[in-house]
Design an enzyme around this catalytic site. Structure first.
Site, mmCIF file in Angstrom:
data_model
loop_
_atom_site.group_PDB
_atom_site.id
_atom_site.type_symbol
_atom_site.label_atom_id
_atom_site.label_comp_id
_atom_site.label_asym_id
_atom_site.label_seq_id
_atom_site.Cartn_x
_atom_site.Cartn_y
_atom_site.Cartn_z
ATOM 1 N N ASP A 189 0.830 -1.361 -0.104
ATOM 2 C CA ASP A 189 -0.089 -0.015 0.037
ATOM 3 C C ASP A 189 0.887 1.294 0.043
ATOM 4 O OD1 ASP A 189 -2.101 1.353 0.449
ATOM 5 O OD2 ASP A 189 -2.611 0.833 2.462
ATOM 6 N N ASP A 197 -2.934 8.241 -0.193
ATOM 7 C CA ASP A 197 -2.433 9.663 0.431
ATOM 8 C C ASP A 197 -2.051 10.146 -1.164
ATOM 9 O OD1 ASP A 197 -2.456 9.699 3.300
ATOM 10 O OD2 ASP A 197 -1.399 7.786 2.964
ATOM 11 N N ASP A 222 -10.060 4.400 -0.818
ATOM 12 C CA ASP A 222 -10.749 3.308 -0.046
ATOM 13 C C ASP A 222 -12.398 3.470 -0.172
ATOM 14 O OD1 ASP A 222 -8.083 3.219 0.913
ATOM 15 O OD2 ASP A 222 -8.760 3.149 2.918
HETATM 16 C C1 GLA Z 1 -5.198 2.526 3.251
HETATM 17 C C2 GLA Z 1 -5.739 1.353 2.267
HETATM 18 C C3 GLA Z 1 -6.524 0.673 3.108
HETATM 19 C C4 GLA Z 1 -5.857 -0.028 4.352
HETATM 20 C C5 GLA Z 1 -5.361 1.108 5.193
HETATM 21 C C6 GLA Z 1 -4.540 0.725 6.364
HETATM 22 O O1 GLA Z 1 -5.992 3.420 3.487
HETATM 23 O O2 GLA Z 1 -6.286 1.895 1.093
HETATM 24 O O3 GLA Z 1 -7.409 -0.724 2.458
HETATM 25 O O4 GLA Z 1 -5.009 -0.933 4.013
HETATM 26 O O5 GLA Z 1 -4.526 1.983 4.324
HETATM 27 O O6 GLA Z 1 -3.913 1.735 7.113
#
Ligand code: GLA
Length: 425
Positions: free
Chosen positions: A171, A209, A233
């Site tokens: 990620d 981010d 997300d």
């Molecule tokens: C990001 C990802 C999520 C999750 C969070 C964990 O926002 O997109 O799916 O993994 O980080 O902190």
């Protein structure tokens, strides 16, 4: 010597709606180097991820309980195989030799033992990491430390392989979004995982981010990852009205991901994020939870788009309706079809009718209602039927009822809901 067998076209008998279609097997276009890992995901990966229901509170007991629930609920046998522990599983500091360590308070027996528990139940095990210095929870200040994989790729990949990891969620978690850097960083871990020799589903999120537009939708990651997130997300709601960054509603994710399905295929899947079906929301807030209609839309449209089905709810606590939706065999069969063709919008339907040809020659049609009121949605049969078929039978994939079709396919679809039909000659 290999022989090419040509089947004369006349053997394909077209009689009324009868079409003798052989299995079709092909996927979307691929980057020149081929797939990142061959053979790890012939069809979209299915599983469960801890983040949406447990966040940074995840511990071994919860993961074991959810693994058991996948078995008891029938989800494992329906196809949900990967059990993925998301952010915050690690101790905030590396060991003196630089190795990652499980948080000893929440995972006292360590990750190899947890992987063993999961494997013993016929499931596969996944973990989360970031290519930068810090994971998203560490960047956001909700978890201490700085234990991203930057500079530790080979060591971390070897650790994952030694622990029995079958799936890595990787990620981005940085505001630095220069595409060449992203490509280089995601490629470094791809190569480190390849070097371990262990088959691992490599699931990346280039968007976290990073400012819009999401690099996951802008760039074709098919040669780098097994699956890649197209948006930020998914939040358990329909549409984001407050302009909250870092999250999208189901409708917005469909708007972004729907037009991209020509990029997807075996071992390289578009990932519109986890299923928020059954994720408990907070009424009256921007996290209201999905209505049943919206749950059908997310599950049905994710299947139509051949998206990975990674449940984000807590199967150990789900109600019967959620379990029955998540294990609907007809809809899972659409998702897991060997992917004959990308899903496309049927022209002239204002984006409300989608179709996808299945490997057996049948066609799956979605009538989806993005509006806030019930609507009659229909299409002429000639636009969606299998090629050269005149009279067809439609099966409603939610109810199982079948009916004959003549010239049109239509239904009154409640607000935010989706009807799914499989049309066979
Ligand atoms: C990001 C990802 C999520 C999750 C969070 C964990 O926002 O997109 O799916 O993994 O980080 O902190």
């Amino acid at each position: 010597m290999a022989r090419l067998v040509l089947v004369p076209a006349v053997l394909v008998v077209l009689l009324g709606c009868l079409v003798a279609a052989g299995p079709v097997r092909h996927g979307g276009r691929l980057s020149a180097g081929g797939v990142a890992f061959a053979g790890v995901a012939a069809t979209p990966p299915m599983g469960w991820n801890s983040w949406n229901s447990y966040g940074c509170g995840v511990d071994a007991g919860a993961v074991e309980q959810e693994a058991d629930a996948l078995v008891a609920s029938g989800m494992r046998d329906a196809g949900y195989r990967y059990v993925v522990v998301d952010d915050c599983w690690f101790y905030p500091r590396r060991a003196s030799d630089g190795a990652l360590q499980a948080d000893p308070g929440r995972f006292p027996a360590g990750m190899a033992a947890l992987a063993e528990y999961v494997h013993a139940r016929g499931l596969r095990f996944g973990l989360y990491e970031s290519p930068n210095a810090r994971t998203c929870a560490q960047i956001g200040g909700t978890y201490p430390g700085s234990t991203g994989s930057a500079g530790h790729e080979a060591q971390d990949a070897a650790t994952f392989a030694a622990w029995g990891v079958d799936f890595l969620k990787y990620d981005w978690c940085s505001t630095d979004s220069a595409l060449p850097e992203q490509v280089a960083a995601f490629t470094r871990m791809r190569d480190a995982l390849r070097a371990t020799g262990r088959p691992i589903v490599y699931s990346i999120n280039p968007n976290s981010d990073v400012a819009e537009p999401p690099p996951g939708a802008e760039y074709d990651w098919s040669g780098i990852a097994t699956m890649w997130r197209t948006t930020n997300d998914a939040y358990p709601g329909w549409a984001l009205r407050q302009g909250l960054t870092g999250h999208q509603g189901i409708r917005e994710i469909l708007d972004t991901t729907g037009p991209l399905t020509a990029r997807t295929g075996p071992d390289h899947w578009l990932d519109p994020d986890m299923l928020v079906v059954g994720v408990t929301g907070v009424p009256g807030t921007r996290y209201p939870g999905l209505t049943r209609a919206e749950q059908r839309t997310q599950f049905g449209m994710w299947a139509l788009l051949a998206a990975p089905l990674i449940a984000g709810n807590a199967p150990a606590y789900m109600d019967k309706a959620t379990a029955s939706l998540l294990t609907n065999p007809d809809v899972i069969a659409v998702d897991q079809d060997s992917f004959a063709a990308p899903a496309t919008v049927v022209p002239g339907t204002a984006g409300r009718v989608w179709r996808r040809t299945m490997s057996d020659g049948s066609v799956v049609v979605a009538l989806w209602n993005p509006g806030d009121a019930d609507a009659r949605i229909e299409t002429v049969l000639s636009a969606v039927r299998p090629p050269a078929a005149n009279r067809c039978v439609a099966r409603n994939l939610w109810t199982g009822t079948t009916f004959a079709l003549d010239t049109t396919l239509g239904a009154t679809v409640p607000a935010h809901d989706t009807e799914l039909f499989r049309i066979t000659p």
